[in-house]
Each structure stands twice: as structure tokens, then as C-alpha cells.
Design an enzyme around this catalytic site. Structure first.
Site, mmCIF file in Angstrom:
data_model
loop_
_atom_site.group_PDB
_atom_site.id
_atom_site.type_symbol
_atom_site.label_atom_id
_atom_site.label_comp_id
_atom_site.label_asym_id
_atom_site.label_seq_id
_atom_site.Cartn_x
_atom_site.Cartn_y
_atom_site.Cartn_z
ATOM 1 N N LYS A 186 0.843 -1.207 0.000
ATOM 2 C CA LYS A 186 0.000 0.000 0.000
ATOM 3 C C LYS A 186 0.873 1.250 0.000
ATOM 4 O O LYS A 186 0.599 2.215 -0.715
ATOM 5 C CB LYS A 186 -0.933 -0.008 1.225
ATOM 6 C CG LYS A 186 -2.004 -1.092 1.129
ATOM 7 C CD LYS A 186 -2.765 -1.292 2.426
ATOM 8 C CE LYS A 186 -3.684 -2.510 2.299
ATOM 9 N NZ LYS A 186 -4.358 -2.854 3.566
ATOM 10 N N GLN A 240 -4.681 -1.550 9.696
ATOM 11 C CA GLN A 240 -4.482 -2.861 9.078
ATOM 12 C C GLN A 240 -5.052 -3.960 9.987
ATOM 13 O O GLN A 240 -4.693 -4.050 11.157
ATOM 14 C CB GLN A 240 -2.982 -3.094 8.815
ATOM 15 C CG GLN A 240 -2.672 -4.387 8.091
ATOM 16 C CD GLN A 240 -3.205 -4.426 6.664
ATOM 17 O OE1 GLN A 240 -3.170 -3.426 5.935
ATOM 18 N NE2 GLN A 240 -3.720 -5.574 6.261
ATOM 19 N N ASP A 268 -11.200 2.376 4.341
ATOM 20 C CA ASP A 268 -11.392 0.925 4.272
ATOM 21 C C ASP A 268 -12.883 0.568 4.251
ATOM 22 O O ASP A 268 -13.248 -0.568 3.954
ATOM 23 C CB ASP A 268 -10.735 0.246 5.489
ATOM 24 C CG ASP A 268 -9.554 -0.618 5.087
ATOM 25 O OD1 ASP A 268 -9.400 -0.910 3.882
ATOM 26 O OD2 ASP A 268 -8.790 -1.031 5.989
#
Ligand code: NAD
Length: 294
Positions: free
Chosen positions: A57, A101, A124
Site C-alpha cells: 500500500k 491494518q 477501508d
């Protein structure tokens, strides 16, 4: 007669094209004096797969001109410490997107952490407000990255979803469940199978579009797939020194009309969707339209 080779849904090359457009747009805004989009990424602990994903990422952001601020936090970070950092980033004017994450170490309250992220920075798409927007079919929310990446890949290849039988194997929070909502939004007839489904083959054999997201390598075999189906493999499992998907690629590609490879299919599209969500968050910050984002 020899069967035509099935279409490979190449997420890598599509990603390169989309990322090129994202880069162009960011350069355009920069040339007008706007600051660059900024994504904060929080990684707790030293899970090797998570480290790889965060590294990917970070590199992808850099390449398109998104500033990424990665916080690599020790495994013993507490929920409170993480919540404090999120509160700071929520308040930070220059931060457009915040990504934590997953999975978090088990001592951290994952739900509390997700709830703490400002929904407008939740690139997200896991905050219940964004999940709710997905249910309500509101364009201004954030759709979780893997479902969004799959949708882009299918749309790009003109794969019709309306009225089609979409069967999703795997009902996880990150992929299967939000994907089922997105596929309903696209007017497909959606079936979702999971570990307690009695006979998944009864469902998969009917699928016009079969999407597997379980993390069980080789779960989907040729006899479970309808001739001419589109098969999307989300699974990523490490088997020895190889990365394997959920689908027995060699067998299934003989029957499928189209199929995603692993690696090089859904994986890069997920990262591309994250870049798009970050660009969307950025546009919203500056009161720009979020239409035509692709
Ligand atoms: P998860 O553990 O949250 O969910 C897995 C789901 O699969 C569950 O609903 C479970 O019931 C179901 N399942 C497990 N074994 C099954 C079986 N034998 N038959 C039917 N259903 C079964 O996992 P997740 O976070 O949704 O991830 C799933 C897979 O997708 C993993 O391999 C993960 O690494 C991968 N993944 C890939 C990407 C990508 O970008 N390609 C992104 C996210 C996750």
C-alpha cells in the site's frame, strides 16, 4: 474441437491503467496549488502478511503521488493508545484517510477501533456508517476495498451483473459480507455460502459469477463450476513458498469463461480501490464532486 482459452481477468494491468489516471488527477490538483492526498496507515505488531500488505500500500501510494504516513506500532500497543492516535489523526486537517491494518492482535478491541475512525476518513469502509451507506446504496460512502476492486474488475470487462446468479463463498467481514451487499446493489441474485453451508457445490454449480473468499486453498474444483461461468478468486494462502488462491486454477480455467489469477487478480485491484477511496476522501475534503471517480 478445442475449447477456447478462458479470459484472464488481469487485475495487474487494469490496476496500472487506473493508477495512471489517479496519478494524473493528483498531479493536476498539485499543479493548481492543492496539497497532495494523505493516507495514514496504522500497523500493530509484526504479522508477516500484514507487513507485506502495508508495504504494498505504501509503495502504491508513493507511485501515484499520495502521501502515506505509516505508523508501525509495537505488538503490545493498547486499545487506548490506538484510540488516542486515531483521535489525533481524525482531527488532523491534512489527513484524508485512515486505515487500520486488520487483523489486530487479539488483546485489542477491534470494534472499538473501527468505530473510532471518522467515517469521512474511513477509506477501508469498515465503519458501520459506511456499511450502512452500502446497504442504503448511497454513492457518497466508502465501499470496502476488496469488494470495490472486484466490482471494478467485472465492470471493466463488461461482465453484466443485473439478474445474474452471483454465488459468494465466504461470509467474512472484510470481503464476503460487504461484497454480497454490493452485488445486490448491482441487481444480481446473490447467494452467500460459508463454513456451515451443507453442500457448497449445490450453490456454486448454479453461479453465473462465482466469487470465493475463504482462504481455503483449492476449495473450488472444476466439477463445482458451471460451464461458461466467471470465476473470481479472492483467497490468498501461503502453501510452502507459493501463494495459492481458493480456486483450482488449472482445472477451473477449462470450464470458466473468465477467471482471475492468483496472484495478479483481485490483490492489485484491492490496493487500487484503496487509492480510489483515498482520492474520494480528498475530493470531499475540498468540496469537489466525487462523481466520475471510475
Ligand atoms: P474470514 O476468515 O473473515 O472469512 C472466511 C469465510 O470463509 C468465513 O465466512 C468462513 O465461514 C468461510 N469458510 C471457511 N472455510 C470454508 C469452507 N471450507 N467452505 C465454505 N466456506 C468456508 O476471511 P476474510 O478476511 O474474508 O478473507 C478470506 C480470504 O481472502 C483469505 O484468504 C484472505 O487472505 C483473502 N483476502 C484477499 C484479499 C485480496 O486483496 N486478494 C483481501 C482480503 C482478504
Amino acid at each position: 474441437m478445442e475449447k477456447a482459452v478462458s479470459l484472464i481477468l488481469d487485475g495487474k494491468s487494469l490496476s496500472e491503467r487506473i493508477r495512471g489516471k489517479i496519478e494524473e488527477e493528483i498531479e493536476f490538483w498539485a499543479s493548481k496549488g492543492f496539497r497532495r492526498p494523505t493516507l495514514s496507515v496504522l500497523l500493530v505488531g509484526d504479522d508477516p502478511a500484514s507487513q507485506v500488505y502495508v508495504g504494498n500500500k505504501e509503495r502504491a501510494c508513493k507511485k501515484v503521488g499520495i502521501r502515506s504516513l505509516v505508523y508501525r506500532l509495537p505488538r503490545n500497543t493498547t486499545t487506548e493508545e490506538l484510540l488516542d492516535l486515531i483521535a489525533q489523526l481524525n482531527a488532523e486537517e491534512e489527513v484524508d484517510g485512515i486505515l487500520v491494518q486488520l487483523p489486530l492482535p487479539p488483546h485489542i478491541n477491534q470494534q472499538e477501533v473501527i468505530l473510532a475512525i471518522n467515517p469521512k476518513k474511513d477509506v477501508d469502509g469498515f465503519h458501520p456508517e459506511n456499511m450502512g451507506r452500502l446497504v442504503a446504496r448511497m454513492e457518497d460512502g466508502f465501499v470496502p476495498c476488496t469488494p470495490l476492486g472486484i466490482d471494478l474488475l467485472l465492470r471493466h470487462h463488461s461482465i453484466e451483473l443485473k439478474g445474474k446468479d452471483v454465488v459468494i463463498v465466504g461470509a467474512g467481514f472484510i470481503v464476503g459480507r460487504p461484497l454480497s451487499l454490493l452485488m445486490l446493489w448491482r441487481e444480481a441474485t446473490v447467494s452467500v455460502c460459508h463454513i456451515y453451508t451443507r453442500d457448497i457445490a449445490e450453490y456454486t454449480i448454479r453461479a453465473d459469477i462465482l466469487i470465493s473468499a475463504t482462504g481455503v486453498p483449492g476449495l473450488i474444483k472444476a466439477h463445482m463450476v458451471k460451464e461458461g461461468a466467471v470465476v473470481v478468486d479472492v483467497g490468498i494462502s501461503r502453501v510452502g513458498d507459493q501463494i495459492r488462491g481458493d480456486v483450482d486454477f488449472e482445472g477451473v480455467k477449462e470450464k470458466a469463461f473468465a477467471i482471475t489469477p492468483v496472484p495478479g487478480g483481485v490483490g492489485p485491484m484491492t490496493v487500487t480501490a484503496l487509492l480510489l477511496n483515498t482520492l474520494k476522501a480528498y475530493r470531499r475534503r475540498f468540496g469537489l464532486s466525487v462523481e466520475n471517480l471510475l
